[in-house]
Write a protein that holds these residues in place. Sequence first.
Motif, PDB file in Angstrom:
ATOM      1  N   LYS A  59       0.860  -1.182   0.000  1.00 46.49           N
ATOM      2  CA  LYS A  59       0.000   0.000   0.000  1.00 46.49           C
ATOM      3  C   LYS A  59       0.894   1.229   0.000  1.00 46.49           C
ATOM      4  O   LYS A  59       1.728   1.395   0.892  1.00 46.49           O
ATOM      5  CB  LYS A  59      -0.901   0.004   1.230  1.00 46.49           C
ATOM      6  CG  LYS A  59      -1.836   1.196   1.275  1.00 46.49           C
ATOM      7  CD  LYS A  59      -2.731   1.131   2.493  1.00 46.49           C
ATOM      8  CE  LYS A  59      -3.636   2.340   2.555  1.00 46.49           C
ATOM      9  NZ  LYS A  59      -4.453   2.332   3.770  1.00 46.49           N
ATOM     10  N   TYR A  66       2.329   5.344  -7.446  1.00 43.01           N
ATOM     11  CA  TYR A  66       2.054   3.928  -7.674  1.00 43.01           C
ATOM     12  C   TYR A  66       1.642   3.760  -9.128  1.00 43.01           C
ATOM     13  O   TYR A  66       1.379   4.726  -9.840  1.00 43.01           O
ATOM     14  CB  TYR A  66       0.975   3.401  -6.723  1.00 43.01           C
ATOM     15  CG  TYR A  66      -0.411   3.963  -6.960  1.00 43.01           C
ATOM     16  CD1 TYR A  66      -1.332   3.290  -7.765  1.00 43.01           C
ATOM     17  CD2 TYR A  66      -0.814   5.156  -6.375  1.00 43.01           C
ATOM     18  CE1 TYR A  66      -2.602   3.798  -7.978  1.00 43.01           C
ATOM     19  CE2 TYR A  66      -2.081   5.672  -6.588  1.00 43.01           C
ATOM     20  CZ  TYR A  66      -2.967   4.998  -7.386  1.00 43.01           C
ATOM     21  OH  TYR A  66      -4.227   5.498  -7.598  1.00 43.01           O
ATOM     22  N   TRP A  91      -0.852   8.491  -4.648  1.00 39.31           N
ATOM     23  CA  TRP A  91      -1.784   7.936  -3.657  1.00 39.31           C
ATOM     24  C   TRP A  91      -2.321   9.022  -2.730  1.00 39.31           C
ATOM     25  O   TRP A  91      -1.560   9.719  -2.071  1.00 39.31           O
ATOM     26  CB  TRP A  91      -1.088   6.857  -2.832  1.00 39.31           C
ATOM     27  CG  TRP A  91      -2.020   6.177  -1.887  1.00 39.31           C
ATOM     28  CD1 TRP A  91      -2.248   6.495  -0.582  1.00 39.31           C
ATOM     29  CD2 TRP A  91      -2.861   5.068  -2.189  1.00 39.31           C
ATOM     30  NE1 TRP A  91      -3.180   5.647  -0.040  1.00 39.31           N
ATOM     31  CE2 TRP A  91      -3.574   4.765  -1.012  1.00 39.31           C
ATOM     32  CE3 TRP A  91      -3.089   4.314  -3.328  1.00 39.31           C
ATOM     33  CZ2 TRP A  91      -4.487   3.720  -0.946  1.00 39.31           C
ATOM     34  CZ3 TRP A  91      -4.004   3.267  -3.253  1.00 39.31           C
ATOM     35  CH2 TRP A  91      -4.682   2.993  -2.078  1.00 39.31           C
ATOM     36  N   GLU A  97      -9.078   4.488  -5.100  1.00 38.59           N
ATOM     37  CA  GLU A  97      -7.762   3.884  -4.873  1.00 38.59           C
ATOM     38  C   GLU A  97      -7.870   2.667  -3.951  1.00 38.59           C
ATOM     39  O   GLU A  97      -7.197   1.653  -4.170  1.00 38.59           O
ATOM     40  CB  GLU A  97      -6.796   4.911  -4.298  1.00 38.59           C
ATOM     41  CG  GLU A  97      -6.447   5.983  -5.306  1.00 38.59           C
ATOM     42  CD  GLU A  97      -5.640   7.104  -4.701  1.00 38.59           C
ATOM     43  OE1 GLU A  97      -4.707   7.556  -5.382  1.00 38.59           O
ATOM     44  OE2 GLU A  97      -5.937   7.529  -3.569  1.00 38.59           O
ATOM     45  N   SER A  98      -8.710   2.757  -2.945  1.00 34.28           N
ATOM     46  CA  SER A  98      -8.919   1.614  -2.052  1.00 34.28           C
ATOM     47  C   SER A  98      -9.514   0.438  -2.818  1.00 34.28           C
ATOM     48  O   SER A  98      -9.151  -0.715  -2.577  1.00 34.28           O
ATOM     49  CB  SER A  98      -9.836   2.002  -0.890  1.00 34.28           C
ATOM     50  OG  SER A  98      -9.186   2.943  -0.070  1.00 34.28           O
ATOM     51  N   LEU A 101      -6.727  -1.132  -4.777  1.00 32.06           N
ATOM     52  CA  LEU A 101      -5.891  -1.899  -3.864  1.00 32.06           C
ATOM     53  C   LEU A 101      -6.558  -3.236  -3.520  1.00 32.06           C
ATOM     54  O   LEU A 101      -5.905  -4.285  -3.548  1.00 32.06           O
ATOM     55  CB  LEU A 101      -5.610  -1.090  -2.597  1.00 32.06           C
ATOM     56  CG  LEU A 101      -4.648  -1.709  -1.600  1.00 32.06           C
ATOM     57  CD1 LEU A 101      -3.244  -1.780  -2.180  1.00 32.06           C
ATOM     58  CD2 LEU A 101      -4.639  -0.896  -0.310  1.00 32.06           C
ATOM     59  N   VAL A 106      -2.701  -2.290  -7.650  1.00 33.13           N
ATOM     60  CA  VAL A 106      -1.788  -1.213  -7.250  1.00 33.13           C
ATOM     61  C   VAL A 106      -0.386  -1.820  -7.200  1.00 33.13           C
ATOM     62  O   VAL A 106      -0.164  -2.803  -6.494  1.00 33.13           O
ATOM     63  CB  VAL A 106      -2.190  -0.620  -5.877  1.00 33.13           C
ATOM     64  CG1 VAL A 106      -1.158   0.367  -5.382  1.00 33.13           C
ATOM     65  CG2 VAL A 106      -3.561   0.044  -5.974  1.00 33.13           C
TER      66      VAL A 106
END
Length: 130
Positions: A59, A66, A91, A97-98, A101, A106
């Motif tokens: 992360k 990223y 990020w 974005e979560s 991930l 990512v």
Amino acid sequence: MTPERKKWWDSLPTNEFECEDSELMKAAGMIKAYCSIHCCVVCPFFDEGEEEIVKMPWKPKFKETYWTFDGLRYTVQNETRIIWEVTSEEWWGAPLESALLDKGWVYRTCAEAEAALPAVAKEMGVEYEL
């Protein structure tokens, strides 16, 4: 732990792995090494194969670069095509974005994202360009 397993264990980046039952191991007073995000448990049962090591996704830190995927839209002769490509982002911890991930999309480097794109594009049924 056998010498081969110890060599493998020692080669793992400690902030990317955690023991499946880390809370149970902590309660049992097992040896625990802490790191910035996750923890590793040196489990005495690991050698007997009773414990599973789970790889945690990397992360990015806040504002860290990223690599992921993006779709480019092309219209040629009234036909619209979307072609996925690798792109870099910064990020911020946004919900999108979560979701990336959680999906495993990512990556630390462009090369990692490029290596993953063909399989992801096939899974998603989309075209891609490297």
